[in-house]
Design an enzyme around this catalytic site. Structure first.
Site, mmCIF file in Angstrom:
data_model
loop_
_atom_site.group_PDB
_atom_site.id
_atom_site.type_symbol
_atom_site.label_atom_id
_atom_site.label_comp_id
_atom_site.label_asym_id
_atom_site.label_seq_id
_atom_site.Cartn_x
_atom_site.Cartn_y
_atom_site.Cartn_z
ATOM 1 N N SER A 69 15.562 14.757 0.239
ATOM 2 C CA SER A 69 16.655 13.829 0.568
ATOM 3 C C SER A 69 15.887 12.882 1.709
ATOM 4 C CB SER A 69 17.788 14.730 1.108
ATOM 5 O OG SER A 69 18.507 13.487 1.629
ATOM 6 N N ARG B 214 1.084 -1.374 0.126
ATOM 7 C CA ARG B 214 0.052 0.015 0.090
ATOM 8 C C ARG B 214 1.085 1.199 -0.010
ATOM 9 N NH1 ARG B 214 -3.082 -2.752 -2.047
ATOM 10 N NH2 ARG B 214 -5.096 -3.693 -1.193
ATOM 11 N N GLU C 219 1.981 1.548 -3.287
ATOM 12 C CA GLU C 219 0.870 1.968 -4.334
ATOM 13 C C GLU C 219 0.697 3.421 -3.990
ATOM 14 O OE1 GLU C 219 -3.547 0.130 -5.101
ATOM 15 O OE2 GLU C 219 -3.031 0.585 -2.775
#
Length: 153
Positions: A120, A94, A97
């Site tokens: 960064s 997830r 995703e």
């Protein structure tokens, strides 16, 4: 540990076993050694490198023999090892995703607000918070990273 973590060291196994035996959370350990819970979890997974003082504190908190004996001075963290790609663990998938769905939008907003550059992950502060909500508790995940203009990387 699952096969996704087969490359983890014996030290990681020792840390996880001691944590479980003591019934400690990552936050408990973090408070005891003066670090944040994400860094502590990353160290357990071999993705952050404790110094000698942190190893001594970890040894004390977890009731282990000095970890300096288990970790050579040449040991380096293995950052970025998520296991198979795409990830198969539901939580990690997830997150993956989220970057696939929102990555371009986040990149565009970073460029609009800061210019051509990156956020960064070195010395990035990551926090995970639980936020109560009537529709179901929410996960608040914050990445607090330093902006680096293109000319600096």
């Amino acid at each position: 540990m699952s096969s996704a973590f087969s490359s983890f060291s014996a030290v990681s196994d020792k840390l996880f076993q001691a944590k479980a035996q003591k019934g400690l959370t990552f936050d408990d350990i973090a408070k005891a050694i003066g670090r944040d819970e994400i860094w502590v979890a990353a160290a357990f997974y071999g993705q952050a490198k404790p110094d000698a003082e942190e190893l001594a504190k970890l040894s004390e908190v977890l009731g282990l023999s000095p970890l300096q004996n288990d970790v050579s001075a040449q040991w380096w963290p293995m950052r970025g090892d998520l296991g198979p790609m795409p990830p198969t663990d539901p939580v990690i998938y997830r997150l993956y995703e989220g970057v696939m769905v929102y990555g371009h939008a986040i990149k565009a907003i970073i460029h609009e607000k800061f210019g051509d550059g990156i956020m960064s992950m070195i010395n990035c502060k990551v926090t995970v918070e639980k936020k109560p909500d009537p529709a179901g508790d929410r996960v608040v995940l914050t990445f607090d990273g330093k902006y680096l203009p293109y000319s600096k990387w």
